[in-house]
Design an enzyme around this catalytic site. Structure first.
Site, mmCIF file in Angstrom:
data_model
loop_
_atom_site.group_PDB
_atom_site.id
_atom_site.type_symbol
_atom_site.label_atom_id
_atom_site.label_comp_id
_atom_site.label_asym_id
_atom_site.label_seq_id
_atom_site.Cartn_x
_atom_site.Cartn_y
_atom_site.Cartn_z
ATOM 1 N N ARG A 50 -1.623 22.072 -14.285
ATOM 2 C CA ARG A 50 -0.574 21.071 -14.539
ATOM 3 C C ARG A 50 -0.703 20.495 -15.954
ATOM 4 N NH1 ARG A 50 2.004 16.217 -10.781
ATOM 5 N NH2 ARG A 50 3.365 15.467 -12.436
ATOM 6 N N HIS A 99 1.477 11.057 -27.508
ATOM 7 C CA HIS A 99 1.084 9.752 -26.960
ATOM 8 C C HIS A 99 0.362 8.914 -28.005
ATOM 9 C CE1 HIS A 99 1.277 11.275 -22.511
ATOM 10 N NE2 HIS A 99 2.454 11.049 -23.024
ATOM 11 N N GLU A 123 -3.318 17.459 -11.240
ATOM 12 C CA GLU A 123 -3.737 17.900 -12.571
ATOM 13 C C GLU A 123 -5.240 18.164 -12.688
ATOM 14 O OE1 GLU A 123 -1.283 16.392 -15.839
ATOM 15 O OE2 GLU A 123 -3.116 16.228 -16.998
ATOM 16 N N ASN A 157 1.549 19.139 -20.532
ATOM 17 C CA ASN A 157 1.267 18.163 -21.592
ATOM 18 C C ASN A 157 1.270 18.790 -22.986
ATOM 19 O OD1 ASN A 157 0.822 15.692 -20.134
ATOM 20 N ND2 ASN A 157 -0.939 16.734 -19.238
ATOM 21 N N GLU A 180 11.595 17.958 -24.313
ATOM 22 C CA GLU A 180 10.836 18.248 -23.076
ATOM 23 C C GLU A 180 11.387 19.500 -22.387
ATOM 24 O OE1 GLU A 180 8.026 16.827 -21.986
ATOM 25 O OE2 GLU A 180 8.101 14.641 -22.148
ATOM 26 N N HIS A 235 9.839 8.822 -26.990
ATOM 27 C CA HIS A 235 8.844 9.725 -26.397
ATOM 28 C C HIS A 235 9.183 11.205 -26.693
ATOM 29 C CE1 HIS A 235 5.959 11.441 -23.646
ATOM 30 N NE2 HIS A 235 6.931 12.073 -23.005
ATOM 31 N N LYS A 266 4.176 11.750 -11.086
ATOM 32 C CA LYS A 266 3.310 10.969 -11.987
ATOM 33 C C LYS A 266 3.991 9.633 -12.218
ATOM 34 C CE LYS A 266 0.689 14.166 -14.837
ATOM 35 N NZ LYS A 266 0.522 14.707 -16.204
ATOM 36 N N HIS A 297 1.601 16.631 -25.983
ATOM 37 C CA HIS A 297 1.547 15.236 -25.550
ATOM 38 C C HIS A 297 0.316 14.473 -26.032
ATOM 39 C CE1 HIS A 297 4.965 16.397 -23.203
ATOM 40 N NE2 HIS A 297 5.051 15.235 -22.593
ATOM 41 N N LYS A 344 8.468 23.291 -13.040
ATOM 42 C CA LYS A 344 7.613 22.123 -12.780
ATOM 43 C C LYS A 344 7.233 22.056 -11.304
ATOM 44 C CE LYS A 344 6.631 17.377 -13.723
ATOM 45 N NZ LYS A 344 6.847 16.204 -14.536
ATOM 46 N N ARG A 378 0.818 -1.236 0.000
ATOM 47 C CA ARG A 378 0.000 0.000 0.000
ATOM 48 C C ARG A 378 0.843 1.275 0.000
ATOM 49 N NH1 ARG A 378 -3.810 -2.811 3.651
ATOM 50 N NH2 ARG A 378 -5.365 -3.691 2.256
HETATM 51 P P1 NAD Z 1 14.126 5.712 -21.183
HETATM 52 O O1 NAD Z 1 13.905 5.577 -19.746
HETATM 53 O O2 NAD Z 1 13.652 4.645 -22.083
HETATM 54 O O3 NAD Z 1 15.697 5.932 -21.414
HETATM 55 C C1 NAD Z 1 16.169 6.096 -22.718
HETATM 56 C C2 NAD Z 1 17.260 5.077 -23.085
HETATM 57 O O4 NAD Z 1 18.496 5.532 -22.562
HETATM 58 C C3 NAD Z 1 17.069 3.673 -22.546
HETATM 59 O O5 NAD Z 1 17.543 2.762 -23.508
HETATM 60 C C4 NAD Z 1 17.988 3.641 -21.326
HETATM 61 O O6 NAD Z 1 18.428 2.342 -21.037
HETATM 62 C C5 NAD Z 1 19.109 4.520 -21.762
HETATM 63 N N1 NAD Z 1 19.801 5.242 -20.705
HETATM 64 C C6 NAD Z 1 19.227 5.906 -19.665
HETATM 65 N N2 NAD Z 1 20.160 6.591 -19.008
HETATM 66 C C7 NAD Z 1 21.346 6.353 -19.606
HETATM 67 C C8 NAD Z 1 22.660 6.819 -19.398
HETATM 68 N N3 NAD Z 1 22.942 7.718 -18.467
HETATM 69 N N4 NAD Z 1 23.635 6.336 -20.195
HETATM 70 C C9 NAD Z 1 23.350 5.473 -21.194
HETATM 71 N N5 NAD Z 1 22.111 5.024 -21.480
HETATM 72 C C10 NAD Z 1 21.117 5.478 -20.685
HETATM 73 O O7 NAD Z 1 13.505 7.058 -21.771
HETATM 74 P P2 NAD Z 1 13.305 8.539 -21.222
HETATM 75 O O8 NAD Z 1 13.326 9.383 -22.421
HETATM 76 O O9 NAD Z 1 14.214 8.843 -20.105
HETATM 77 O O10 NAD Z 1 11.837 8.504 -20.614
HETATM 78 C C11 NAD Z 1 10.703 8.344 -21.419
HETATM 79 C C12 NAD Z 1 9.558 7.917 -20.552
HETATM 80 O O11 NAD Z 1 9.290 8.920 -19.579
HETATM 81 C C13 NAD Z 1 8.266 7.710 -21.305
HETATM 82 O O12 NAD Z 1 7.692 6.485 -20.936
HETATM 83 C C14 NAD Z 1 7.392 8.853 -20.844
HETATM 84 O O13 NAD Z 1 6.030 8.520 -20.852
HETATM 85 C C15 NAD Z 1 7.903 9.087 -19.474
HETATM 86 N N6 NAD Z 1 7.625 10.432 -18.948
HETATM 87 C C16 NAD Z 1 7.079 10.525 -17.731
HETATM 88 C C17 NAD Z 1 6.842 11.759 -17.180
HETATM 89 C C18 NAD Z 1 6.303 11.876 -15.789
HETATM 90 O O14 NAD Z 1 5.975 12.984 -15.369
HETATM 91 N N7 NAD Z 1 6.213 10.791 -15.043
HETATM 92 C C19 NAD Z 1 7.164 12.928 -17.891
HETATM 93 C C20 NAD Z 1 7.740 12.786 -19.142
HETATM 94 C C21 NAD Z 1 7.962 11.523 -19.668
HETATM 95 N N1 GLY Z 2 5.075 15.518 -17.686
HETATM 96 C C1 GLY Z 2 3.779 16.005 -17.350
HETATM 97 C C2 GLY Z 2 3.536 16.133 -15.885
HETATM 98 O O1 GLY Z 2 4.331 15.752 -15.063
HETATM 99 O O2 GLY Z 2 2.521 16.604 -15.518
#
Ligand code: NAD
Ligand code: GLY
Length: 377
Positions: free
Chosen positions: A250, A261, A246, A254, A194, A275, A152, A257, A236, A130
């Site tokens: 907030r 998406h 949101e 997006n 981003e 992404h 998020k 986005h 942020k 939980r």
């Molecule tokens: P990711 O986590 O897939 O990382 C990108 C690639 O880089 C992967 O292959 C990873 O293994 C590699 N990698 C990571 N760090 C590394 C490093 N320092 N050295 C070498 N390789 C490395 O992608 P991302 O772009 O970081 O994240 C995308 C995701 O984030 C999406 O799923 C998206 O929906 C999510 N997201 C979430 C939020 C949120 O608020 N929670 C906001 C924006 C995006």
């Molecule tokens: N990346 C969008 C949010 O965190 O709200």
């Protein structure tokens, strides 16, 4: 959190959410101080590191040493890299693995990686027993400017992106700039999209700064990275402090986005389109839509496209892996977006650079027309 003089992050930003408040520390080599920083701020009897196989190769040993030096017992779970990891199946496996290892409520999860690892680990932390503590150690630019902050958490559903998840804040975010040194250039650029988003939604001065300094930032120059990450995280954290779940502003985060998406889902979440790359295209679509609706000067839309192009981000969609984008499929995915209200998708539009707003009355025929022009030429 008060820090000793030995551990000096370049920037420390507070996310103010009453009892759920936490710090974002930005600096070099924070990974080696992670154990001390975690021990100082969070009572934890054991830490489970969740990472992916790319990141673990570079950074797992340093984090483990740091935890050992701070006397924090630890274990590690290594996931496959990539967006497909944000699935029910992987999530179930992750939960079962951590539970079988004997997790207790006093334990902490540490997400070491990009947004994929951060999102699935945060969601796991919010559901195990939980809810247990978690820490974000983002290692991509995208995760350092955005996904590690704000709580998020999510996995993808077969019907669309991030449709299953929770709002669940980390206890600490440690952004170590030096981890970006091993990040592939394509991933760095995706994270840059981003970063630009923050300038576009509410800070035209930051956008102008990026126009001037984006290239240096992408070369990995530390002072530029620190400025961009800190500016993004400050904006942020202010937005999240006002609207954690949101209900309102907030949603501005997006920008681009709703389109992004849908594109990611349409190609099946593989790395045909990352992404951040989808976000760059989505932002351009949102600006074009705003201009078509008479809301945004065309000069601003062109300026955004010019900047993305100049640093090497595509503003047009790539070819669909199966040969053809299907507009009906994209429209259907847009209709399943999280922001849909009363069956109508909500878009983030722009009145110009630094001035985005939430629009719940965009005529869908305009959206379809724009998609047809963009995707079918
Ligand atoms: P990711 O986590 O897939 O990382 C990108 C690639 O880089 C992967 O292959 C990873 O293994 C590699 N990698 C990571 N760090 C590394 C490093 N320092 N050295 C070498 N390789 C490395 O992608 P991302 O772009 O970081 O994240 C995308 C995701 O984030 C999406 O799923 C998206 O929906 C999510 N997201 C979430 C939020 C949120 O608020 N929670 C906001 C924006 C995006
Ligand atoms: N990346 C969008 C949010 O965190 O709200």
């Amino acid at each position: 959190m008060k820090l000793s003089s030995k551990i000096e992050p370049a920037e420390q930003i507070r996310v103010s959410l009453k009892e759920r408040s936490y710090d974002i520390l930005i600096g070099s080599d924070l990974l080696d101080a992670a154990g001390t920083l975690i021990a100082k701020g969070i009572e934890t009897s054991k830490a489970y590191i969740v990472t992916d196989s790319n990141v673990s190769t570079h950074y797992a040993n340093r984090l483990i040493s740091s935890l050992n030096n701070a006397g924090i017992e630890n274990d590690i779970i290594i996931l496959e890299p990539g967006e497909k990891t944000k699935s029910f199946k992987v999530f179930e496996g992750l939960l079962n693995t951590i539970i079988e290892k004997g997790v207790e409520r006093s334990n902490t999860l540490i997400a070491l990686g990009g947004g994929v690892v951060g999102d699935i680990t945060g969601f796991a932390a919010s559901t195990i027993l939980r809810g247990i503590n978690y820490v974000q150690i983002p290692t991509t630019l995208l995760a350092q400017v955005d996904s590690s902050v704000g709580g998020k958490t999510a996995i993808n559903s077969s019907s669309g992106k991030n449709l299953i998840g929770s709002f669940y804040q980390p206890k600490l975010v440690l952004a170590d700039l030096r981890t970006l040194e091993t990040l592939p250039e394509r991933e760095l650029l995706a994270g840059y999209a981003e970063t630009v988003k923050y300038g576009l939604i509410g800070d035209s001065v930051f956008f102008s700064w990026l126009e001037k300094n984006g290239e240096n930032l992408l070369k990995g120059e530390q002072s530029y990275l620190i400025h961009a990450i800190a500016t993004s995280c400050k904006m942020k954290s202010e937005i999240v402090a006002q609207d954690e779940k949101e209900k309102g502003e907030r949603a501005l985060l997006n920008l681009g986005h709703t389109f992004a998406h849908a594109l990611e889902s349409e190609v099946g979440f593989d790395n045909h389109i990352l992404h951040g790359e989808a976000v760059a295209i989505g932002i351009c679509l949102a600006f074009n839509l705003s201009t078509n609706l008479g809301l945004c000067p065309i000069s601003d839309t062109e300026r955004v496209q010019k900047h993305f192009r100049s640093i090497g981000l595509s503003v047009e969609p790539p070819e669909h892996p199966s040969g053809e984008w299907k507009i009906d499929a994209i429209m259907k995915l847009i209709g399943l977006d999280k922001k849909v209200v009363n069956n109508h998708p909500v878009f983030i539009l722009s009145k110009g650079i630094g001035s985005s707003f939430i629009a719940d009355d965009v005529p869908l025929n305009e959206v379809r027309q724009l998609l047809e022009n963009t995707f079918l030429g």
